[in-house]
Scaffold this motif. Structure first.
Motif, PDB file in Angstrom:
ATOM      1  N   PRO A 230       0.814  -1.220   0.000  1.00 24.51           N
ATOM      2  CA  PRO A 230       0.000   0.000   0.000  1.00 24.51           C
ATOM      3  C   PRO A 230       0.844   1.265   0.000  1.00 24.51           C
ATOM      4  CG  PRO A 230       0.098  -0.922   2.199  1.00 24.51           C
ATOM      5  CD  PRO A 230       0.786  -1.907   1.306  1.00 24.51           C
ATOM      6  N   ALA A 231       0.166   2.386  -0.186  1.00 25.20           N
ATOM      7  CA  ALA A 231       0.791   3.695  -0.003  1.00 25.20           C
ATOM      8  C   ALA A 231       1.008   3.935   1.491  1.00 25.20           C
ATOM      9  CB  ALA A 231      -0.097   4.784  -0.588  1.00 25.20           C
ATOM     10  N   GLU A 232       1.763   4.963   1.818  1.00 29.13           N
ATOM     11  CA  GLU A 232       1.998   5.283   3.225  1.00 29.13           C
ATOM     12  C   GLU A 232       0.685   5.673   3.902  1.00 29.13           C
ATOM     13  OE1 GLU A 232       4.979   8.253   3.738  1.00 29.13           O
ATOM     14  OE2 GLU A 232       6.518   7.156   2.625  1.00 29.13           O
ATOM     15  N   GLY A 233       0.583   5.330   5.175  1.00 27.57           N
ATOM     16  CA  GLY A 233      -0.592   5.681   5.959  1.00 27.57           C
ATOM     17  C   GLY A 233      -0.235   6.584   7.114  1.00 27.57           C
ATOM     18  N   ALA A 234      -1.186   6.766   8.019  1.00 24.61           N
ATOM     19  CA  ALA A 234      -0.934   7.605   9.192  1.00 24.61           C
ATOM     20  C   ALA A 234       0.225   7.056  10.012  1.00 24.61           C
ATOM     21  CB  ALA A 234      -2.196   7.691  10.047  1.00 24.61           C
TER      22      ALA A 234
ATOM     23  N   THR B 276      -6.227   7.374  25.850  1.00 25.65           N
ATOM     24  CA  THR B 276      -7.131   7.014  24.770  1.00 25.65           C
ATOM     25  C   THR B 276      -6.352   6.732  23.498  1.00 25.65           C
ATOM     26  OG1 THR B 276      -9.035   7.728  23.442  1.00 25.65           O
ATOM     27  CG2 THR B 276      -7.564   9.450  24.243  1.00 25.65           C
ATOM     28  N   PHE B 277      -6.755   5.658  22.818  1.00 28.26           N
ATOM     29  CA  PHE B 277      -6.116   5.227  21.575  1.00 28.26           C
ATOM     30  C   PHE B 277      -7.006   5.638  20.403  1.00 28.26           C
ATOM     31  CE2 PHE B 277      -3.345   3.419  24.287  1.00 28.26           C
ATOM     32  CZ  PHE B 277      -2.750   2.204  23.992  1.00 28.26           C
ATOM     33  N   ASN B 278      -6.400   6.288  19.422  1.00 28.34           N
ATOM     34  CA  ASN B 278      -7.132   6.735  18.243  1.00 28.34           C
ATOM     35  C   ASN B 278      -6.263   6.528  17.013  1.00 28.34           C
ATOM     36  OD1 ASN B 278      -9.422   8.204  19.814  1.00 28.34           O
ATOM     37  ND2 ASN B 278      -7.534   9.012  20.671  1.00 28.34           N
ATOM     38  N   SER B 279      -6.875   6.643  15.843  1.00 25.48           N
ATOM     39  CA  SER B 279      -6.168   6.300  14.616  1.00 25.48           C
ATOM     40  C   SER B 279      -6.433   7.316  13.520  1.00 25.48           C
ATOM     41  CB  SER B 279      -6.612   4.916  14.113  1.00 25.48           C
ATOM     42  OG  SER B 279      -6.471   3.946  15.124  1.00 25.48           O
ATOM     43  N   GLY B 280      -5.451   7.485  12.659  1.00 22.69           N
ATOM     44  CA  GLY B 280      -5.639   8.188  11.408  1.00 22.69           C
ATOM     45  C   GLY B 280      -6.064   7.194  10.337  1.00 22.69           C
ATOM     46  N   GLY B 281      -5.920   7.590   9.079  1.00 22.85           N
ATOM     47  CA  GLY B 281      -6.309   6.721   7.981  1.00 22.85           C
ATOM     48  C   GLY B 281      -5.166   5.861   7.503  1.00 22.85           C
ATOM     49  N   SER B 282      -5.472   4.679   6.994  1.00 22.47           N
ATOM     50  CA  SER B 282      -4.430   3.825   6.431  1.00 22.47           C
ATOM     51  C   SER B 282      -4.231   4.171   4.959  1.00 22.47           C
ATOM     52  CB  SER B 282      -4.797   2.343   6.591  1.00 22.47           C
ATOM     53  OG  SER B 282      -5.925   2.012   5.815  1.00 22.47           O
ATOM     54  N   GLY B 283      -3.094   3.766   4.426  1.00 27.88           N
ATOM     55  CA  GLY B 283      -2.771   4.068   3.044  1.00 27.88           C
ATOM     56  C   GLY B 283      -3.607   3.268   2.062  1.00 27.88           C
ATOM     57  N   ALA B 284      -3.847   3.865   0.896  1.00 31.32           N
ATOM     58  CA  ALA B 284      -4.591   3.159  -0.142  1.00 31.32           C
ATOM     59  C   ALA B 284      -3.813   1.938  -0.604  1.00 31.32           C
ATOM     60  CB  ALA B 284      -4.847   4.093  -1.315  1.00 31.32           C
ATOM     61  N   ARG B 285      -4.547   0.875  -0.941  1.00 36.80           N
ATOM     62  CA  ARG B 285      -3.951  -0.353  -1.445  1.00 36.80           C
ATOM     63  C   ARG B 285      -4.052  -0.374  -2.971  1.00 36.80           C
ATOM     64  NH1 ARG B 285      -7.937  -3.475   2.370  1.00 36.80           N
ATOM     65  NH2 ARG B 285      -9.050  -1.543   1.872  1.00 36.80           N
ATOM     66  N   PRO B 286      -3.289  -1.213  -3.633  1.00 32.05           N
ATOM     67  CA  PRO B 286      -3.319  -1.201  -5.101  1.00 32.05           C
ATOM     68  C   PRO B 286      -4.715  -1.364  -5.694  1.00 32.05           C
ATOM     69  CG  PRO B 286      -1.437  -2.466  -4.344  1.00 32.05           C
ATOM     70  CD  PRO B 286      -2.245  -2.125  -3.124  1.00 32.05           C
ATOM     71  N   CYS B 287      -5.565  -2.147  -5.047  1.00 30.45           N
ATOM     72  CA  CYS B 287      -6.896  -2.403  -5.601  1.00 30.45           C
ATOM     73  C   CYS B 287      -8.036  -1.971  -4.681  1.00 30.45           C
ATOM     74  CB  CYS B 287      -7.051  -3.885  -5.942  1.00 30.45           C
ATOM     75  SG  CYS B 287      -5.887  -4.484  -7.182  1.00 30.45           S
TER      76      CYS B 287
ATOM     77  N   ARG C 179     -12.773  12.890   9.124  1.00 33.50           N
ATOM     78  CA  ARG C 179     -12.234  14.158   8.621  1.00 33.50           C
ATOM     79  C   ARG C 179     -12.293  14.161   7.088  1.00 33.50           C
ATOM     80  NH1 ARG C 179      -5.849  15.886   9.371  1.00 33.50           N
ATOM     81  NH2 ARG C 179      -5.992  17.991   8.460  1.00 33.50           N
ATOM     82  N   PRO C 180     -13.264  14.849   6.497  1.00 33.78           N
ATOM     83  CA  PRO C 180     -13.363  14.868   5.032  1.00 33.78           C
ATOM     84  C   PRO C 180     -12.099  15.419   4.381  1.00 33.78           C
ATOM     85  CG  PRO C 180     -15.339  15.773   6.051  1.00 33.78           C
ATOM     86  CD  PRO C 180     -14.326  15.620   7.140  1.00 33.78           C
ATOM     87  N   ASP C 181     -11.813  14.929   3.191  1.00 34.07           N
ATOM     88  CA  ASP C 181     -10.681  15.388   2.368  1.00 34.07           C
ATOM     89  C   ASP C 181      -9.315  15.047   2.950  1.00 34.07           C
ATOM     90  OD1 ASP C 181     -12.289  16.452   0.380  1.00 34.07           O
ATOM     91  OD2 ASP C 181     -12.310  18.467   1.243  1.00 34.07           O
ATOM     92  N   SER C 182      -9.276  14.235   4.000  1.00 32.45           N
ATOM     93  CA  SER C 182      -7.973  13.918   4.597  1.00 32.45           C
ATOM     94  C   SER C 182      -7.282  12.748   3.901  1.00 32.45           C
ATOM     95  CB  SER C 182      -8.124  13.621   6.087  1.00 32.45           C
ATOM     96  OG  SER C 182      -9.050  12.572   6.317  1.00 32.45           O
ATOM     97  N   GLY C 183      -8.032  11.910   3.201  1.00 28.38           N
ATOM     98  CA  GLY C 183      -7.432  10.803   2.467  1.00 28.38           C
ATOM     99  C   GLY C 183      -6.849  11.277   1.154  1.00 28.38           C
ATOM    100  N   GLY C 184      -5.605  10.900   0.872  1.00 25.04           N
ATOM    101  CA  GLY C 184      -4.943  11.325  -0.356  1.00 25.04           C
ATOM    102  C   GLY C 184      -5.673  10.830  -1.591  1.00 25.04           C
ATOM    103  N   ALA C 185      -5.753  11.694  -2.616  1.00 24.15           N
ATOM    104  CA  ALA C 185      -6.413  11.322  -3.864  1.00 24.15           C
ATOM    105  C   ALA C 185      -5.594  10.274  -4.607  1.00 24.15           C
ATOM    106  CB  ALA C 185      -6.616  12.554  -4.739  1.00 24.15           C
ATOM    107  N   GLY C 186      -6.281   9.427  -5.360  1.00 22.77           N
ATOM    108  CA  GLY C 186      -5.599   8.416  -6.152  1.00 22.77           C
ATOM    109  C   GLY C 186      -6.606   7.551  -6.881  1.00 22.77           C
ATOM    110  N   LYS C 187      -6.083   6.652  -7.704  1.00 22.30           N
ATOM    111  CA  LYS C 187      -6.961   5.653  -8.317  1.00 22.30           C
ATOM    112  C   LYS C 187      -7.694   4.899  -7.220  1.00 22.30           C
ATOM    113  CE  LYS C 187      -6.973   1.699 -11.474  1.00 22.30           C
ATOM    114  NZ  LYS C 187      -6.123   0.807 -12.327  1.00 22.30           N
ATOM    115  N   THR C 188      -6.975   4.602  -6.145  1.00 21.37           N
ATOM    116  CA  THR C 188      -7.603   4.204  -4.894  1.00 21.37           C
ATOM    117  C   THR C 188      -7.266   5.265  -3.862  1.00 21.37           C
ATOM    118  OG1 THR C 188      -5.697   2.773  -4.389  1.00 21.37           O
ATOM    119  CG2 THR C 188      -7.629   1.726  -5.370  1.00 21.37           C
TER     120      THR C 188
END
Length: 569
Positions: free
Chosen positions: A355-359, A388-399, A434-443
């Motif tokens: 995948p691409a890089e994630g949080a 408290t444990f929280n998470s950002g977004g994970s990276g997009a995968r090839p598919c 959080r809208p618009d926080s995920g990087g744009a891509g084919k995925t």
């Protein structure tokens, strides 16, 4: 006695062992006092042969705990001494270098005897909220400041608990009842594993585990080596830069595929940091092995043999091989970036797989609450430690798109608001994607989240921030765009840092935005129906739909109208 069980019988036993350790882990989840264990699943559990080789791990748990604990049991055997291992014993440590990387993890090991003979060991680890010292954070200058150190020792000998050890622990931590409760929960979960193993051995008429251990390790080793043999014999170097504490950190990994192993070498990585974000090699190794294993052999069960072909080296006193007495409390921040830097190298060897890089690291924070000091506090105001444990977004995968607000690589669950607020006088005013926080891509990259935290009336607090990606957001892969960075600010306008202990006065709140994962592939290749779906769900704004994906004004209006009518795609 079954002298030569068939491979089918051994496979049944193997599956049974996995179910045994999963029940072991679930017992810990049910009985633990800390919310980090009960709600986030920050734990591990496993069963080992008499030599300390991990035979099976629980499904519940984190790779950092499990893979580090895979090496830990051998340290327990060496330190305790085989001649001193007896039925009824329980062993304990939080040694960062012989356990799981920092003082805030308690590891307990219990020998399992059957018919008077040692059959194996059960081990488990859990993150505890407080271990004394400066508290959970990066502010210490050495491990001596970070809390109480418990060497590998007997918590119980022949069934008798060491009361002196318990008194020492209680006298050095802020939450003694919670910590001692967690220790007993750890001991109990190992006991559950022992009982279930004994039942299995009786059912299959086994005197020992030598046969099933050989079957598990031989098959796992062979299957893993077959996957490695199918890879190109190549070497590649990956690199990434992350925030660090005061100065940026460079992580560099060279991955070399050989016929019977994969070597990951971290030469070129930054040196030690003055603050507690350094990572012992045991934790670096845990996540480097995890990255390669999920890339090439995800369905092969995790055990000593399936991990053995992944070798990890790093120069001493680099930030990924911190030696004693370096401060290591937040070793997870660097450790959780290890898979991404390994993937950056492996993508050059086997394109189109990772995948691409994630949080990356968890978006954790701990609040230390107390009655307000700037005026009269209500009678019920109290001191409390809330993690408290929280998470950002994970990276997009090839598919596939990246996962929203999902912890990769740790797999730790985001803690619900109700559990957090139950732990102390804290209020979570906002928690949403959080809208618009995920990087744009084919995925598209996974979304981060917004959080806003404050205290109940009459309280002030210190917040221990443990964030990254503020200055160095996740980078896209193969044309994908970067994810959004981390932001943190105080509601009264005061500036805040992404790491470190910071004061929040009575009435003020902390407003946070956690990072998104990066995109994969050219955004122009993303199917129009998926862009419209993201817009309808609020994952992206109309501006992003037009700018990054080329969605026409007419299509944007059509999606808006469909949402208004309840007919959204």
């Amino acid at each position: 006695m079954v002298q030569d069980p068939s491979s089918v019988a051994y496979q049944v036993m193997w599956n049974r062992l996995i179910s045994v350790v999963e029940e072991q882990a679930q017992a810990l989840v049910r009985t633990a006092f800390s919310t980090s264990v009960r709600e986030a699943g920050d734990l591990s559990a496993g069963v080992y042969d008499t030599h300390g080789n991990m035979l099976a791990q629980a499904v519940t748990g984190t790779p950092g705990h499990v893979n580090a604990m895979a090496d830990a049991v051998a340290h327990f055997i060496r330190r305790i001494g085989r001649q001193n291992i007896h039925d009824g014993d329980i062993y304990i440590t939080n040694d960062p270098w012989e356990g799981t990387g920092h003082l805030h993890d308690i590891t307990m090991v219990t020998p399992s005897f059957h018919n008077g003979l040692l059959a194996g060991f059960f081990a488990c680890t859990a993150h505890i909220v407080d271990i004394g010292g400066r508290g959970f954070g990066a502010d210490a200058a050495s491990v001596y400041e970070e809390g109480l150190y418990i060497p590998i020792m007997k918590f119980a000998a022949g069934g008798a608990v060491d009361d002196t050890l318990l008194r020492i622990i209680r006298g050095n931590v802020r939450e003694p009842d919670q910590l001692v409760g967690d220790i007993y929960a750890l001991a109990t979960c190992n006991e559950i594993g022992h009982r279930r193993l004994t039942e299995m051995m009786v059912e299959f008429d086994l005197d020992h585990l030598d046969g099933i251990a050989a079957f598990i390790l031989d098959n796992s080793r062979r299957a893993t080596l077959e996957r490695i043999a199918a890879l190109p014999r190549q070497s590649a170097t990956g690199e990434m830069v992350v925030d660090g504490f005061d100065t940026p950190i460079t992580l560099r990994a060279t991955v070399t595929v050989e016929g019977d192993r994969i070597i990951t070498d971290f030469t070129g990585t930054s040196g030690l940091d003055e603050k507690g974000i350094n990572c012992p090699l045991v934790y670096t190794k845990a996540y480097a092995c995890y990255a390669l294993k999920v890339a090439i052999a995800p369905e092969i069960p995790n055990n000593a043999a399936s991990l053995a072909p992944f070798e990890v080296t790093a120069p001493a006193d680099t930030i990924v091989n911190a030696l004693h007495p370096a401060p290591v409390a937040l070793r997870h921040i660097v450790g959780h970036f290890v898979p991404d830097v390994v993937f950056n190298a492996f993508d050059q060897i086997v394109p189109g797989l990772v995948p691409a890089e994630g949080a990356g690291c968890l978006c954790n924070f701990q609040v230390s609450l107390r009655p307000r000091s700037d005026g009269p506090a209500p009678e019920g105001a109290r001191r409390s430690e809330v993690l408290t444990f929280n998470s950002g977004g994970s990276g997009a995968r090839p598919c596939h798109d990246g996962l929203n607000a999902t912890a990769f690589p740790s797999g730790v669950m985001t803690m619900p608001i109700e559990a957090t607020e139950h732990a102390g006088p804290v209020i979570i005013w906002r928690k949403e994607l959080r809208p618009d926080s995920g990087g744009a891509g084919k995925t598209r990259g996974g979304l981060g989240q917004y959080m806003e935290v404050g205290a109940q009336e009459g309280h002030e607090f210190d917040i221990q921030a443990m964030f990254d990606r503020a200055d160095h957001p996740a980078l896209g892969r193969r044309g994908g765009a970067s994810g959004a960075p981390t932001t943190i600010a105080r509601s009264d306008g005061a500036t805040m840092r992404a790491k470190g202990k910071q004061f929040v006065p009575h009435g003020a709140r902390v407003v946070m935005a956690f990072p998104g994962g990066a995109g994969y592939g050219d955004p122009s290749e993303r199917p129009r129906d998926l862009v419209k779906r993201d817009l309808a769900l609020g994952y992206i704004s109309p501006e992003t739909a037009a700018r990054d994906y080329g969605l026409s004004p007419e299509d944007i209006v059509a999606v808006h109208d469909a949402v208004a009518k309840g007919d959204a795609p």
